[in-house]
Design a protein around this motif. Structure first.
Motif, mmCIF file in Angstrom:
data_model
loop_
_atom_site.group_PDB
_atom_site.id
_atom_site.type_symbol
_atom_site.label_atom_id
_atom_site.label_comp_id
_atom_site.label_asym_id
_atom_site.label_seq_id
_atom_site.Cartn_x
_atom_site.Cartn_y
_atom_site.Cartn_z
ATOM 1 N N GLN A 155 -5.744 13.568 6.415
ATOM 2 C CA GLN A 155 -4.558 12.884 6.925
ATOM 3 C C GLN A 155 -4.701 12.282 8.312
ATOM 4 O O GLN A 155 -3.799 11.571 8.752
ATOM 5 C CB GLN A 155 -3.373 13.846 6.918
ATOM 6 C CG GLN A 155 -2.961 14.306 5.525
ATOM 7 C CD GLN A 155 -2.762 13.164 4.556
ATOM 8 O OE1 GLN A 155 -3.582 12.953 3.670
ATOM 9 N NE2 GLN A 155 -1.703 12.404 4.736
ATOM 10 N N THR A 156 -5.764 12.571 9.030
ATOM 11 C CA THR A 156 -5.926 11.965 10.348
ATOM 12 C C THR A 156 -6.023 10.449 10.203
ATOM 13 O O THR A 156 -6.756 9.933 9.361
ATOM 14 C CB THR A 156 -7.186 12.515 11.047
ATOM 15 O OG1 THR A 156 -7.010 13.921 11.259
ATOM 16 C CG2 THR A 156 -7.399 11.839 12.393
ATOM 17 N N GLY A 157 -5.294 9.732 11.036
ATOM 18 C CA GLY A 157 -5.142 8.285 10.883
ATOM 19 C C GLY A 157 -6.266 7.464 11.451
ATOM 20 O O GLY A 157 -6.041 6.511 12.211
ATOM 21 N N LEU A 158 -7.497 7.811 11.083
ATOM 22 C CA LEU A 158 -8.664 7.033 11.471
ATOM 23 C C LEU A 158 -9.719 7.193 10.383
ATOM 24 O O LEU A 158 -10.240 8.287 10.168
ATOM 25 C CB LEU A 158 -9.213 7.515 12.823
ATOM 26 C CG LEU A 158 -10.523 6.893 13.303
ATOM 27 C CD1 LEU A 158 -10.426 5.375 13.397
ATOM 28 C CD2 LEU A 158 -10.945 7.480 14.650
ATOM 29 N N LYS A 159 -10.006 6.093 9.689
ATOM 30 C CA LYS A 159 -10.959 6.127 8.577
ATOM 31 C C LYS A 159 -11.681 4.797 8.509
ATOM 32 O O LYS A 159 -11.179 3.774 8.989
ATOM 33 C CB LYS A 159 -10.238 6.398 7.253
ATOM 34 C CG LYS A 159 -9.528 7.742 7.182
ATOM 35 C CD LYS A 159 -8.793 7.915 5.861
ATOM 36 C CE LYS A 159 -8.173 9.301 5.761
ATOM 37 N NZ LYS A 159 -7.065 9.499 6.714
ATOM 38 N N VAL A 160 -12.853 4.787 7.858
ATOM 39 C CA VAL A 160 -13.579 3.541 7.639
ATOM 40 C C VAL A 160 -14.155 3.554 6.226
ATOM 41 O O VAL A 160 -14.593 4.597 5.729
ATOM 42 C CB VAL A 160 -14.683 3.327 8.698
ATOM 43 C CG1 VAL A 160 -15.719 4.433 8.668
ATOM 44 C CG2 VAL A 160 -15.344 1.961 8.515
ATOM 45 N N TYR A 161 -14.116 2.384 5.582
ATOM 46 C CA TYR A 161 -14.541 2.247 4.191
ATOM 47 C C TYR A 161 -15.527 1.092 4.057
ATOM 48 O O TYR A 161 -15.398 0.071 4.743
ATOM 49 C CB TYR A 161 -13.335 1.920 3.290
ATOM 50 C CG TYR A 161 -12.163 2.840 3.433
ATOM 51 C CD1 TYR A 161 -12.000 3.939 2.598
ATOM 52 C CD2 TYR A 161 -11.196 2.618 4.422
ATOM 53 C CE1 TYR A 161 -10.901 4.777 2.729
ATOM 54 C CE2 TYR A 161 -10.100 3.455 4.562
ATOM 55 C CZ TYR A 161 -9.963 4.531 3.711
ATOM 56 O OH TYR A 161 -8.877 5.361 3.851
ATOM 57 N N LYS A 162 -16.471 1.229 3.144
ATOM 58 C CA LYS A 162 -17.253 0.075 2.742
ATOM 59 C C LYS A 162 -16.343 -0.894 2.002
ATOM 60 O O LYS A 162 -15.463 -0.481 1.238
ATOM 61 C CB LYS A 162 -18.403 0.492 1.820
ATOM 62 C CG LYS A 162 -19.628 1.033 2.541
ATOM 63 C CD LYS A 162 -20.745 1.308 1.549
ATOM 64 C CE LYS A 162 -21.995 1.798 2.284
ATOM 65 N NZ LYS A 162 -23.070 2.170 1.321
ATOM 66 N N ARG A 163 -16.586 -2.166 2.187
ATOM 67 C CA ARG A 163 -15.762 -3.176 1.534
ATOM 68 C C ARG A 163 -15.804 -3.022 0.013
ATOM 69 O O ARG A 163 -14.787 -3.162 -0.667
ATOM 70 C CB ARG A 163 -16.232 -4.567 1.943
ATOM 71 C CG ARG A 163 -15.364 -5.672 1.394
ATOM 72 C CD ARG A 163 -15.771 -7.040 1.908
ATOM 73 N NE ARG A 163 -14.755 -8.007 1.561
ATOM 74 C CZ ARG A 163 -13.656 -8.218 2.280
ATOM 75 N NH1 ARG A 163 -13.438 -7.517 3.375
ATOM 76 N NH2 ARG A 163 -12.765 -9.106 1.896
#
Length: 265
Positions: A155-163
């Protein structure tokens, strides 16, 4: 690699400029080419006007009149992003913006599909009230039981995803608000985008602005969060709604794209 950073913003006229400046300064120190997309989730105050005053070359400010929820805002920004990596960070000043560069490096190091900032990481520095920790512990135990996600914090509001992950997952999603993070992560893992890792984060929580208005099931936010989470489980494990065979049922994405393409900006 090109990076898109999405900032969902809701009623933040007093802090949005400072927030964006901090994120901009952090990205300027990194080795990445980037864009920052602020998504104003409803024209309910002067957040859009304040953010639009900033004149940075890598910044875009978009939005729409009606408040739909954080999940919708993040997806709206992702639909406009052009990055190879797409990150989002909650609006507000609780999360240290320097954490963006850290999770991006984790993406490269682990060749990850997704990296999430985690309050439970041994290197994290977190200042948050006991009640919030209590809720977090119980909720993540439930998430692990329902979905088998190995990460300790969703739930922490910092994430990164591959396109590529987002292109595969986003058309299937329904949640606009409370369990957006869980739906995205659970469906990504279900579709075998399972290289999901955690990175440390620094958080200084302002509990004065908490959404919690009661204790456990007396709190409407908690009830809605649990109902949305159980709905994701039902669609994933019982209905198999997210399977490719149900592509024609993914009506919500058509509605989202209609709003995006008809200029609700």
């Amino acid at each position: 690699m090109f990076v898109s950073v999405i900032i969902p913003a809701y009623k933040q006229e007093a802090t949005i400029k400072k927030n964006v400046e901090a994120i901009y300064a952090s990205m300027e120190k990194t080795r990445w080419d980037y864009e920052i997309i602020v998504v104003v989730d409803g024209f309910l105050d002067k957040t859009f006007e304040e953010a639009s005053k900033l004149q940075h070359p890598h910044l875009r400010v978009v939005g729409y009149p009606t408040n739909y929820g954080k999940g919708y805002a993040v997806r709206y920004g992702m639909a406009r992003a052009s990055g190879d990596y797409v990150a989002f960070i909650d609006g507000g000043m609780e999360i240290n913006a320097n954490g963006i560069s850290l999770i991006l490096e984790h993406m490269e190091w682990y060749n990850a599909d997704i990296v999430v900032a985690s309050k439970k990481h041994l290197a994290s520095r977190v200042n948050m009230p006991f009640l919030r920790k209590f809720y977090s512990f119980g909720y993540h135990a439930l998430v692990r039981l329902l979905f088998g996600l190995k990460i300790k914090d969703t739930q922490t509001g910092l994430k990164v995803y591959k396109r590529k992950v987002l292109e595969d997952v986003l058309p299937r999603l329904l949640i606009k608000e409370y369990a957006f993070d869980i739906e995205l992560l659970a469906v990504a893992q279900y579709l075998h985008h399972n290289r999901i890792f955690e990175a440390p984060v620094e958080i200084n929580w302002d509990f004065k602005g908490s959404k919690f208005k009661g204790f456990l099931f007396m709190d409407p936010y908690i009830r809605k969060m649990l109902l949305d989470t159980l709905a994701v489980f039902y669609r994933l494990k019982i209905l198999r709604y997210y399977d490719d065979e149900n592509r024609r049922k993914w009506i919500y994405n058509e509605e989202l794209q209609l709003k995006v393409n008809t200029g609700e900006t």
